[in-house]
Design an enzyme around this catalytic site. Structure first.
Site, PDB file in Angstrom:
ATOM      1  N   LYS A 123       0.821  -1.215   0.000  1.00 55.82           N
ATOM      2  CA  LYS A 123       0.000   0.000   0.000  1.00 55.82           C
ATOM      3  C   LYS A 123       0.849   1.256   0.000  1.00 55.82           C
ATOM      4  O   LYS A 123       0.475   2.263  -0.605  1.00 55.82           O
ATOM      5  CB  LYS A 123      -0.936   0.016   1.221  1.00 55.82           C
ATOM      6  CG  LYS A 123      -2.132  -0.892   1.070  1.00 55.82           C
ATOM      7  CD  LYS A 123      -3.219  -0.504   2.051  1.00 55.82           C
ATOM      8  CE  LYS A 123      -4.399  -1.444   1.970  1.00 55.82           C
ATOM      9  NZ  LYS A 123      -5.343  -1.259   3.070  1.00 55.82           N
ATOM     10  N   LYS A 206      -4.978 -10.686  -6.289  1.00 52.25           N
ATOM     11  CA  LYS A 206      -6.213 -10.976  -5.546  1.00 52.25           C
ATOM     12  C   LYS A 206      -7.335 -10.020  -5.991  1.00 52.25           C
ATOM     13  O   LYS A 206      -7.053  -8.876  -6.398  1.00 52.25           O
ATOM     14  CB  LYS A 206      -5.910 -10.913  -4.042  1.00 52.25           C
ATOM     15  CG  LYS A 206      -6.480  -9.787  -3.323  1.00 52.25           C
ATOM     16  CD  LYS A 206      -6.207  -9.747  -1.865  1.00 52.25           C
ATOM     17  CE  LYS A 206      -6.274  -8.251  -1.526  1.00 52.25           C
ATOM     18  NZ  LYS A 206      -6.306  -7.866  -0.179  1.00 52.25           N
ATOM     19  N   LYS A 209     -11.186  -4.459  -3.772  1.00 48.27           N
ATOM     20  CA  LYS A 209     -12.044  -3.290  -4.005  1.00 48.27           C
ATOM     21  C   LYS A 209     -11.219  -2.100  -4.482  1.00 48.27           C
ATOM     22  O   LYS A 209     -11.757  -1.144  -5.011  1.00 48.27           O
ATOM     23  CB  LYS A 209     -12.849  -2.945  -2.746  1.00 48.27           C
ATOM     24  CG  LYS A 209     -12.091  -2.911  -1.444  1.00 48.27           C
ATOM     25  CD  LYS A 209     -13.044  -2.940  -0.227  1.00 48.27           C
ATOM     26  CE  LYS A 209     -12.349  -3.461   1.015  1.00 48.27           C
ATOM     27  NZ  LYS A 209     -13.215  -3.848   2.091  1.00 48.27           N
TER      28      LYS A 209
HETATM   29  P1  TYM Z   1     -10.544  -6.109   4.179  1.00 47.23           P
HETATM   30  O1  TYM Z   1     -11.548  -5.036   4.470  1.00 47.23           O
HETATM   31  O2  TYM Z   1      -9.525  -5.846   3.136  1.00 47.23           O
HETATM   32  O3  TYM Z   1     -11.274  -7.446   3.815  1.00 47.23           O
HETATM   33  C1  TYM Z   1     -12.314  -7.984   4.626  1.00 47.23           C
HETATM   34  C2  TYM Z   1     -12.219  -9.497   4.643  1.00 47.23           C
HETATM   35  O4  TYM Z   1     -12.320 -10.009   3.304  1.00 47.23           O
HETATM   36  C3  TYM Z   1     -11.233 -10.874   3.045  1.00 47.23           C
HETATM   37  N1  TYM Z   1     -10.874 -10.745   1.620  1.00 47.23           N
HETATM   38  C4  TYM Z   1     -10.764 -11.781   0.787  1.00 47.23           C
HETATM   39  N2  TYM Z   1     -10.938 -13.094   0.964  1.00 47.23           N
HETATM   40  C5  TYM Z   1     -10.754 -13.892  -0.116  1.00 47.23           C
HETATM   41  N3  TYM Z   1     -10.405 -13.419  -1.343  1.00 47.23           N
HETATM   42  C6  TYM Z   1     -10.228 -12.094  -1.564  1.00 47.23           C
HETATM   43  N4  TYM Z   1      -9.893 -11.640  -2.771  1.00 47.23           N
HETATM   44  C7  TYM Z   1     -10.398 -11.210  -0.463  1.00 47.23           C
HETATM   45  N5  TYM Z   1     -10.300  -9.849  -0.331  1.00 47.23           N
HETATM   46  C8  TYM Z   1     -10.592  -9.592   0.963  1.00 47.23           C
HETATM   47  C9  TYM Z   1     -10.112 -10.373   3.941  1.00 47.23           C
HETATM   48  O5  TYM Z   1      -9.129 -11.367   4.163  1.00 47.23           O
HETATM   49  C10 TYM Z   1     -10.866 -10.020   5.195  1.00 47.23           C
HETATM   50  O6  TYM Z   1     -11.090 -11.158   5.988  1.00 47.23           O
HETATM   51  N6  TYM Z   1      -7.321  -5.609   7.956  1.00 47.23           N
HETATM   52  C11 TYM Z   1      -8.611  -6.159   7.591  1.00 47.23           C
HETATM   53  C12 TYM Z   1      -9.757  -5.586   8.410  1.00 47.23           C
HETATM   54  C13 TYM Z   1      -9.615  -5.734   9.886  1.00 47.23           C
HETATM   55  C14 TYM Z   1      -9.759  -6.944  10.634  1.00 47.23           C
HETATM   56  C15 TYM Z   1      -9.587  -6.560  11.990  1.00 47.23           C
HETATM   57  C16 TYM Z   1      -9.999  -8.262  10.277  1.00 47.23           C
HETATM   58  C17 TYM Z   1      -9.357  -4.733  10.778  1.00 47.23           C
HETATM   59  N7  TYM Z   1      -9.346  -5.232  12.028  1.00 47.23           N
HETATM   60  C18 TYM Z   1      -9.643  -7.510  13.017  1.00 47.23           C
HETATM   61  C19 TYM Z   1     -10.066  -9.208  11.314  1.00 47.23           C
HETATM   62  C20 TYM Z   1      -9.895  -8.834  12.656  1.00 47.23           C
HETATM   63  C21 TYM Z   1      -8.879  -5.799   6.130  1.00 47.23           C
HETATM   64  O7  TYM Z   1      -8.330  -4.885   5.594  1.00 47.23           O
HETATM   65  O8  TYM Z   1      -9.823  -6.555   5.533  1.00 47.23           O
END
Ligand code: TYM
Length: 346
Positions: A123, A206, A209
């Site tokens: 990022k 991957k 969004k």
């Molecule tokens: P984020 O918002 O990017 O994504 C949310 C969840 O979706 C999963 N994900 C995917 N799984 C499979 N294939 C994909 N292409 C894909 N893109 C996204 C992510 O693995 C995630 O589970 N840092 C985290 C948010 C967060 C969080 C937390 C998660 C903040 N605090 C505490 C768990 C516990 C994030 O950016 O997810």
């Protein structure tokens, strides 16, 4: 770093996970996270789910879009089966313990741990010096999200694995530094056919969004025609589907579509391959379109119904925040005490 610790204090099973409102929801978020969140809720374990708005602002967010996206992610949780009576659903900034505990963890974690995070490197890109300090400290806030509730299990997609290892390291170092067994060493739950859904345009990236190409992803707000067009145009190779799952090992785009089919239909990769062995993508893709529209259509419709009443979404998030606060605040008070902060009665 992650050596096992003795935990004489036992922690009861509690699930926590979060999703950033930094854009719309993709099929990757749905299959890798949301779909599994409601399955866990339905198993009857305690589930806490959070729209992590403080994480979103580690990169620039337009304030009015952020508000909209926060409600839209909340609507996606509800539309995909999260019941605000059985699960706690809230947005992060309404429970200030997250930010308070993150500060304590900023003083426990080491800067070097943060620089090693691949998501920070991706990022921040070439101009890391110019990224926000929050982007570097992002995993510390994530550890605070989880440990504020002493959560024991965290369902996520594959891309969050490294952040969860860091959460474990922070818990272990805090427990060690203060000579306590206060925080659990959290287990990641990275399971199922769709822990890493890939871009429809490039099987090595991957689905995200933040990808500039909308054709690379299916959004939970896409209508049936848009889903059909994106799947029809999805990159594949000229070979038919193989006889066995191993035959997909060197075919990332083909494997991705088969994985998506498996995850949407609740089948294993092997059984989907067996069903379509020898078929051309020309006949597989229309089946995938039908399945995706059948599974996602009701979610999209329910999301737009919920979005028509933003006050109701805000009310649900507010109630969830009050319940979350009731769990996290006593933990935070204990942390202040352990660390040596004076808490005078006022
Ligand atoms: P984020 O918002 O990017 O994504 C949310 C969840 O979706 C999963 N994900 C995917 N799984 C499979 N294939 C994909 N292409 C894909 N893109 C996204 C992510 O693995 C995630 O589970 N840092 C985290 C948010 C967060 C969080 C937390 C998660 C903040 N605090 C505490 C768990 C516990 C994030 O950016 O997810």
């Amino acid at each position: 770093m992650s050596e096992p610790v003795q935990t004489p204090q036992t922690f009861s099973t509690r699930i926590f996970s979060g999703i950033q409102p930094s854009g719309g929801m993709t099929l990757g978020n749905y299959l890798g996270a949301l779909k599994r969140f409601s399955e866990l809720q339905d198993r009857g374990v305690e589930t806490i789910y959070c729209v992590v708005d403080l994480h979103a602002i580690t990169v620039w967010q337009d304030p009015s879009k952020l508000r909209h996206q926060t409600r839209e992610i909340a609507a996606a949780f509800l539309a995909s089966g999260i019941d605000p009576k059985r699960s706690i659903l809230f947005n992060q900034s309404q429970v200030t313990v997250h930010a308070e505990l993150a500060w304590i963890f900023n003083c426990v974690a080491r800067i070097g741990w943060m620089y090693r995070m691949t998501q920070f490197k991706d990022k921040a890109g070439k101009n890391a010096e110019n990224s926000s300090l929050g982007l570097l400290a992002y995993p510390s806030l994530m550890a605070a999200d989880i440990l504020a509730y002493k959560a024991t299990h965290v369902p996520v997609g594959e891309d969050q694995k490294q952040h969860l290892e860091l959460t474990r390291d922070i818990a272990i170092k805090f427990n060690h530094d203060y000579g306590v067994n206060f925080f659990p060493v959290t287990e990641p739950l990275i399971e199922g056919a769709a822990t890493r859904v890939m871009s429809l345009r490039d099987g090595s990236k991957k689905m995200s969004k933040s990808d500039p190409s909308d054709q690379s992803r299916i959004n939970l707000t896409d209508d049936a025609d848009t889903i059909a067009a994106k799947i029809r145009k999805a990159r594949t190779d000229p070979e038919p589907l193989p006889e066995t799952a191993e035959g997909l090992a060197t075919r990332p785009e083909a494997k991705n579509l088969v994985n998506i089919y498996a995850a949407l239909s609740g089948q294993s990769l092997e059984s989907v391959v067996a069903e379509f062995a020898g078929a051309q993508f020309g006949s597989f893709k229309p089946r995938l379109v039908d399945l995706a529209v059948e599974k996602l259509g009701p979610i999209t419709a329910e999301m737009s119904r919920l979005m028509a009443d933003p006050a109701e979404i805000d009310r649900i998030l507010g109630n969830g925040a009050a319940r979350a606060e009731a769990i996290a605040r006593p933990h935070m008070d204990e942390v202040y005490d352990l660390v040596g902060m004076i808490r005078a009665r006022r």
